[in-house]
Design a protein around this motif. Structure first.
Motif, PDB file in Angstrom:
ATOM      1  N   TRP A 133      -8.588   3.452   8.481  1.00  0.00           N
ATOM      2  CA  TRP A 133      -8.298   3.488   7.245  1.00  0.00           C
ATOM      3  C   TRP A 133      -9.087   2.462   6.247  1.00  0.00           C
ATOM      4  CZ3 TRP A 133      -6.962   7.704   4.674  1.00  0.00           C
ATOM      5  CH2 TRP A 133      -6.088   8.659   5.473  1.00  0.00           C
ATOM      6  N   GLU A 134      -8.859   1.192   6.888  1.00  0.00           N
ATOM      7  CA  GLU A 134      -9.553   0.124   5.908  1.00  0.00           C
ATOM      8  C   GLU A 134     -11.045   0.293   5.708  1.00  0.00           C
ATOM      9  OE1 GLU A 134      -9.350  -2.854   3.116  1.00  0.00           O
ATOM     10  OE2 GLU A 134      -7.809  -1.873   3.783  1.00  0.00           O
ATOM     11  N   GLU A 135     -11.537   0.280   7.132  1.00  0.00           N
ATOM     12  CA  GLU A 135     -13.016   0.479   7.093  1.00  0.00           C
ATOM     13  C   GLU A 135     -13.649   1.721   6.296  1.00  0.00           C
ATOM     14  OE1 GLU A 135     -16.458   1.250  10.433  1.00  0.00           O
ATOM     15  OE2 GLU A 135     -14.362   1.028  11.110  1.00  0.00           O
ATOM     16  N   GLU A 138     -13.132   0.773   2.351  1.00  0.00           N
ATOM     17  CA  GLU A 138     -14.333   0.095   2.138  1.00  0.00           C
ATOM     18  C   GLU A 138     -15.560   0.417   2.009  1.00  0.00           C
ATOM     19  OE1 GLU A 138     -14.490  -3.666   4.779  1.00  0.00           O
ATOM     20  OE2 GLU A 138     -12.287  -4.477   4.006  1.00  0.00           O
ATOM     21  N   GLN A 562      -5.960   3.970  -2.847  1.00  0.00           N
ATOM     22  CA  GLN A 562      -6.654   3.145  -2.125  1.00  0.00           C
ATOM     23  C   GLN A 562      -8.335   3.011  -2.352  1.00  0.00           C
ATOM     24  OE1 GLN A 562      -5.686   0.042  -0.250  1.00  0.00           O
ATOM     25  NE2 GLN A 562      -3.701   0.993  -1.233  1.00  0.00           N
ATOM     26  N   HIS A 566     -10.462   0.137  -3.703  1.00  0.00           N
ATOM     27  CA  HIS A 566     -11.557  -0.270  -3.186  1.00  0.00           C
ATOM     28  C   HIS A 566     -12.846  -0.085  -3.889  1.00  0.00           C
ATOM     29  CE1 HIS A 566      -8.802  -0.924   0.195  1.00  0.00           C
ATOM     30  NE2 HIS A 566      -9.728  -1.497   0.706  1.00  0.00           N
TER      31      HIS A 566
END
Length: 772
Positions: A133-135, A138, A562, A566
Motif C-alpha cells: 500500500w505504501e509503495e 507514494e 492516503q 501522498h
C-alpha cells in the motif's frame, strides 16, 4: 396476447408476475453461484435496516419500519456478488497476463471473485503484480504531483459514501482541478439540469410518506421490476388503495404489469397478485415529449371548455398565478400543437392520451416517476421540463402526495452530488471550502464525462483516478475511447473486483482493492460507519456486518485519504490520517460546509427511515432565476431534430439492462423477464419490422450507426429476437451496444449520452452485406 385483471396486456416473453417464486429462485441461484457461506446469508437480514447496511445496489428509499426481508432480488444479487467466497489473489495474476484477461467476458472477470491486495501493472510481464500500500500511494502521489491538474480526471461512481465523496472532492480541489465527473453525468444529469431550472432543485421532491397520500402515479421510462424492485412494495400498497398507475414505456415490462409479493404467504401459495399499471402505453422510443404534450393539450382544452361554460376550472389557477411563470406562452404552444404530429411522434393515439389526461384531471395529488428512458436522449432536459409542466398544471409540486420522482440508480449517486462531486464550480460551496480549509479552490469549470473523453481523444488528459465503476465499459464510442485510454500516463482504480477498465490500462496503472459497504470497517478509533442519500433525498447511516474479503483490503475513505496525503503533502491543511481513522470527524466537517442539510449529521444519520435533506421546493420555495416554478414550451416534439430518420429502413435503437445486471455488472447471462437465455448479443424487434426487413428469429445482424462524422460504428453478431416493441424501434443490451453510440450524441444541455435513441441501419444479415 393474454390480458391482466384490468385489461392491460401481459408480456408474452414472461407472462407471470414479477416477484413471486421466480424472484426467490433467482436469489437462491445467485447465493449458490457465489458460494456464499450459510452464516453470511444471514447478512441479508441487516440489509436496508436502520442498524445495518444500505444496499450496494439501487438507491431506493429505506423505510423507517422495514419488512423482515427489506431487500429485493437485485439487492440480494448485489450482496451475494460482494460476499462471494471466490478470490482474485496476486497468485491469480501470476497465471494470467492482461492480454489473456482481455479475452474474458465481462461477467467472467467480476465473477472470478474479490480482489485481495493492491496491484501494479508490470509492462515487462504484461501482468498485474502485488505491491505494498505504501509503495502504491507514494508512486501515485509522485506521478500526480508531476502532472498538470487540469489534465487529471477524478471520476466517482455512485456507490461511494457521503464521507468518501466529500473527501474525494476536497482532494481534487486542493490538488487544483474541478474535473470531477461522476455517474450522474451518464444518467440523471438531465434531471439535475431540468429540475434545477424548473423548480430550483436538481432532485425529486417526494418521500415515502407521499405514497400514502397520492391519488395517481405516472411512470415514464423506468423499469421498476429490475431497476428498483423494492419500490414495488409501495406501489402494491398504493394499488390496494385504488390508486391508478399510468405507464408510458416502449417495452412491455413485467415489473410494471403485475407483482406477487414474495413476503406474502397468500400471494406465494395462490395465483393472487397485484396489478400494477392500470393503463400501459407503449410509446415510440423518444416520443416522451410528444406524449406529455398530448396529455397537457387534453387538460388545457378541458379547462378552456370549463371557462366557456362557467364551470369549475380544471387547472390549479391559484398555484399557477402565485407560484409559476411562463404559463401563457406554454399554453399557447400547447393549444397550437397538432394532434396528428403528437400521435405520429409519440406513437400513442389521441384517445389513449386523453384517457391518461382524464385520470390526471380526477386526481388531486400526482407523482411522476421517471428514469433514464426520459433523461438519456438528445432532448433529455426538455423531457424533464415537460414532466414539470404537466405537474404544474394542477399544482402537483410542493404538496403531500405529489411531485417529480426521478428514480436514481447507484446507491449514493445523488448524495455524492450533495457533498460537492460536480464539475460545475457554481454548484459547489467553494467560498465555504476555501475558508474552512484555508486554500484557494480552482474556479474554472471542470470536465464532465463526455467532455473528459473528448479531451482524452484529443490527447488533453494525462491521468484518470477511478473511485469505483467501470468507466471504459460504460461510456459511448468505446472503440474510439479505448485507444485513447491506453495513451494515458496513469490510471488508478479503486475497486472490489476486476473489470474491463483495469485491463485497458494507462502507461502506469494501479488497482487498489477496497472494502464493500457490507463489510466491517475497523480502524484505530474503532468500528466505522458511513452515510448516504437515497433517491428521495433522505440521509441514512450504514454499518458493515460481514467479515472483510481479505485483511489487506482498505476502506474507500482510507484510500482517498492516503492518496490525498501522498499527493498534497505539506500543502494540505487537512489531517488526512485522523480523518481516515475516525469518519465522525469527516461528518463534522460536512456539517460545517452544509449546515442547512447536515447539522447534527453524526446523530441524525441513525434516524429510522433517514432524515430529509433541506429542499425548499417541497415547501413551494423556488430557488430559480425568476423565484418561481417555471413553465417552458418545448423546442420541438421530435426526439432528435439534429439527426432525423433518413429512410423507411432506419431503426431507432435503445439500450437497456437485463434483470441479472446492475449497470455494467452482469450477474448472469439470463434475462428471464424478456425470455433471453445464455447470451446478451441480442436485438429485440417487433414482428412487423422483422417482416419489412426480411428477417426471422435467430438471424444474426450487424448494426451501423447513421452518422456523418467520418467514423464507422458497427456491432456484429446480434441475434434477432421477436418482442413486443413499437415498429421502427429496437432494443439491445448495454454495454454491448455502446460502440454504436457516438460520444457527441448526448443531451443538449446536460451532455447525458443519448443511449435510449440511437439511429441505426442493418448492414449485414447472417454474414451477407445489405445495401441501405
Amino acid at each position: 396476447m393474454a390480458e391482466s385483471d384490468n385489461g392491460v396486456r401481459k408480456s408474452t416473453a414472461y407472462p407471470y408476475s414479477s416477484g413471486g417464486w421466480g424472484s426467490l429462485k433467482a436469489v437462491a441461484g445467485a447465493l449458490a453461484q457465489e458460494k456464499v457461506p450459510l452464516k453470511e446469508i444471514t447478512v441479508l437480514l441487516k440489509q436496508n435496516k436502520p442498524d445495518g447496511f444500505a444496499c450496494v445496489s439501487c438507491s431506493w428509499a429505506k423505510p423507517a419500519d422495514p419488512h423482515m426481508f427489506e431487500f429485493c432480488e437485485s439487492g440480494a444479487k448485489a450482496t451475494a456478488w460482494d460476499l462471494t467466497a471466490k478470490r482474485m489473489t496476486p497468485q491469480f495474476f501470476d497465471l494470467h497476463t492482461v492480454t489473456q484477461l482481455c479475452a474474458w467476458h465481462d461477467h467472467d472477470l467480476e465473477e472470478a471473485g474479490r480482489l485481495t491486495a493492491p496491484l501494479r501493472y508490470d509492462p515487462a510481464s504484461d501482468k498485474y503484480v502485488g505491491v505494498s500500500w505504501e509503495e502504491a500511494f507514494e508512486d501515485i502521489g509522485r506521478e500526480l504531483r508531476a502532472l498538470d491538474p487540469g489534465r487529471v480526471v477524478f471520476y466517482a461512481s455512485g456507490r461511494a459514501s457521503l464521507e468518501t465523496s466529500y473527501m474525494y472532492q476536497l482532494f481534487a480541489r486542493m490538488y487544483g482541478t474541478n474535473n470531477l465527473p461522476d455517474s450522474s453525468n451518464m444518467c440523471h444529469e438531465s434531471t439535475s439540469v431540468g429540475l434545477k431550472e424548473a423548480i430550483g432543485a436538481g432532485v425529486g421532491t417526494i418521500t415515502l410518506d407521499d405514497f400514502e397520500k397520492t391519488d395517481l402515479m405516472f411512470f415514464f421510462g423506468q423499469n421498476v421490476g429490475t431497476n428498483s424492485p423494492r419500490m414495488l412494495h409501495q406501489l402494491q400498497e398504493a394499488r390496494k388503495r385504488g390508486v391508478p398507475i399510468i405507464t408510458f414505456n416502449p417495452l412491455r415490462e413485467p415489473g410494471l404489469l403485475q407483482f406477487a409479493n414474495p413476503q406474502s404467504p397468500v400471494e406465494m401459495m395462490t395465483p393472487a397478485h397485484t396489478v400494477i399499471s392500470t393503463q400501459y402505453h407503449q410509446l415510440k422510443t423518444g416520443g416522451d415529449t410528444a406524449a406529455i404534450l398530448g396529455i397537457c393539450k387534453a387538460v388545457i382544452h378541458a379547462d378552456d371548455r370549463a371557462v366557456e361554460r362557467g364551470e369549475p376550472r380544471i387547472l390549479d389557477v391559484a398555484f399557477i398565478q402565485e407560484h409559476t411563470t411562463g404559463f401563457e406562452a406554454f399554453a399557447d404552444y400547447v393549444r397550437a400543437a397538432s394532434w396528428d404530429d403528437i400521435e405520429r411522434v409519440a406513437g400513442v393515439s389521441r384517445a389513449d392520451l386523453e384517457a391518461a389526461a382524464e385520470e390526471y384531471m380526477r386526481a388531486n395529488a400526482v407523482i411522476a416517476h421517471y428514469g433514464m428512458g426520459i433523461t438519456q436522449h438528445r432532448q433529455g432536459v426538455q423531457n424533464v421540463r415537460m414532466l414539470c409542466n404537466l405537474l404544474f398544471l394542477r399544482g402537483n409540486v410542493g404538496k403531500p402526495g405529489a411531485g417529480p420522482s426521478p428514480v436514481r440508480g447507484h446507491s449514493n449517486v445523488q448524495g455524492q452530488r450533495t457533498v460537492g462531486i460536480t464539475e460545475k464550480p457554481e454548484l459547489a460551496p467553494l467560498d465555504k471550502l476555501a475558508s474552512q480549509f484555508d486554500f484557494e479552490p480552482p474556479r474554472e469549470k471542470g470536465m464532465n464525462v463526455v467532455e473528459a473523453f473528448e479531451a482524452m481523444i484529443d490527447g488533453k488528459v494525462s491521468a484518470v483516478v477511478n473511485l469505483g465503476g467501470n468507466l471504459v465499459r460504460s461510456v459511448p464510442d468505446r472503440l474510439r475511447i479505448e485507444p485513447a485510454w491506453r495513451n494515458l500516463k496513469l490510471t488508478v482504480n479503486v475497486a472490489t473486483k476486476l473489470n474491463r477498465s483495469h485491463l485497458v490500462h494507462g502507461e502506469k496503472s494501479y488497482i487498489l482493492p477496497c472494502l464493500s459497504r457490507i463489510e466491517i470497517d475497523m480502524r484505530e478509533s474503532g468500528e466505522q460507519a458511513v452515510s448516504m442519500e437515497d433517491s428521495t433525498g433522505c440521509i441514512h447511516g450504514s454499518r458493515g456486518v460481514a467479515e472483510p474479503a481479505s485483511p489487506d483490503v482498505r476502506s474507500e475513505p482510507y484510500i482517498v485519504a492516503q492518496l490525498a496525503k501522498h499527493t498534497l503533502g505539506e500543502g494540505s491543511t487537512v489531517d488526512w490520517d485522523r480523518w481516515c481513522n475516525d469518519y465522525a470527524l469527516v461528518r463534522e466537517e460536512i456539517a460545517k460546509t452544509y449546515p442547512e442539510t447536515f447539522h447534527g449529521l453524526n446523530e441524525r444519520m441513525w434516524t429510522p427511515g433517514g432524515f430529509p435533506r433541506d429542499l425548499p421546493a417541497r415547501e413551494r420555495k423556488w430557488q430559480t432565476k425568476s423565484g418561481k416554478a417555471e413553465f417552458k414550451a418545448p423546442e420541438s416534439i421530435g426526439e432528435d431534430p439534429d439527426m432525423p430518420e433518413r429512410d423507411s429502413r432506419s431503426l431507432r435503437l435503445m439500450t437497456l439492462r437485463s434483470d441479472s445486471q446492475f449497470n455494467t455488472t452482469i450477474y448472469s447471462l439470463e434475462d428471464r423477464f424478456r425470455g433471453i437465455r445464455g447470451e446478451r448479443m441480442v436485438i429485440l424487434m417487433c414482428e412487423a419490422d422483422m417482416a419489412q426487413h426480411g428477417l426471422k428469429k435467430d438471424d444474426r445482424v450487424t448494426l451501423q450507426t447513421i452518422a456523418d462524422d467520418g467514423f464507422q460504428r458497427r456491432v456484429a453478431g446480434l441475434r434477432i429476437q421477436p418482442y413486443d416493441i413499437p415498429a421502427g424501434c429496437i432494443a439491445g443490451y448495454y454495454p454491448e451496444c455502446n460502440p454504436l453510440l457516438p460520444l457527441w450524441h448526448c443531451a443538449k444541455e446536460s451532455k447525458v449520452p443519448g443511449a435510449k435513441s440511437i439511429p441505426v441501419h442493418i448492414v449485414e444479415v447472417n454474414g451477407t452485406p445489405r445495401e441501405v
